[in-house]
Design a protein around this motif. Structure first.
Motif: not given
Length: 203
Positions: A144, A148, A151-152
């Motif tokens: 995760g 994240t 993705g950011d």
């Protein structure tokens, strides 16, 4: 041709993650691949590996063995009978002045290469043009956290392969992504507390 592509992929990973002076390459040909003409396969592994380490020197399948000899790099070819879960595969062991590491790959029924093991840890990943390779501690939340961060930063994940030595031990992640992993992205990934090392791979 499929085995040449597998050999190039294996050598490509090794070359891009090796950060210490090479002393020896051990190339194992297990199962049916061992019955092929090994000279072009050894040349494919060696040239792909040295391309990222040659410091601007031109490297191809013809020149690679010569360059390796000039640098004092010993190359060993080992044929082995079928063993393990795969009927045939190539395993490269890279020995440097400071450490050793290994990577293995095979050809699937679709004729495409797959990575099947890195440093003794099993996984399954198809080579992609751009990849992210991490070694990390096996702890909850890593997938995760990594997703994240990527993705950011606008990184789109195409494939995601995982493997671990044992529960709560060392693990690896090999991701195929849409664009090159830049130094900025690598820094953010390396800042994650679970990450031991991270590399951007380009094929």
């Amino acid at each position: 041709t499929p085995w040449i592509k597998a050999a190039e992929a294996i050598g490509g990973v090794a070359g891009q993650v090796t950060k210490s002076a090479l002393t020896e390459l051990e190339i194992e040909f297990v199962g049916a691949v061992g019955s092929l003409n090994l000279k072009p396969l050894v040349a494919a592994v060696t040239s792909s590996l040295l391309k990222t380490l040659a410091g601007g020197e031109a490297v191809n399948m013809v020149s690679a063995p010569v360059i390796a000899r000039k640098r004092g790099i010993k190359i060993s070819e080992i044929r082995k009978d079928f063993q393990g879960a795969f009927e045939s595969y190539i395993r490269l062991k890279v020995i440097t002045e400071k450490y050793s590491q290994s990577i293995a790959g095979t050809i699937y029924s679709d004729g495409k290469p797959r990575f099947i093991q890195i440093n003794g840890i099993n996984l399954e990943a198809e080579p992609q043009q751009f990849m992210l390779y991490t070694t990390n501690t096996d702890s909850p939340g890593y997938i995760g956290a990594l997703g994240t961060v990527l993705g950011d930063l606008g990184v789109n994940i195409a494939t995601f392969a995982l493997g671990r030595s044992q529960k709560n031990g060392q693990a690896i992640a090999l991701l195929g992504v849409d664009d090159i992993i830049t130094d900025k992205i690598l820094k953010k990934v390396r800042d994650l507390p679970q990450v031991i090392c991270a590399h951007s791979l380009v094929f």
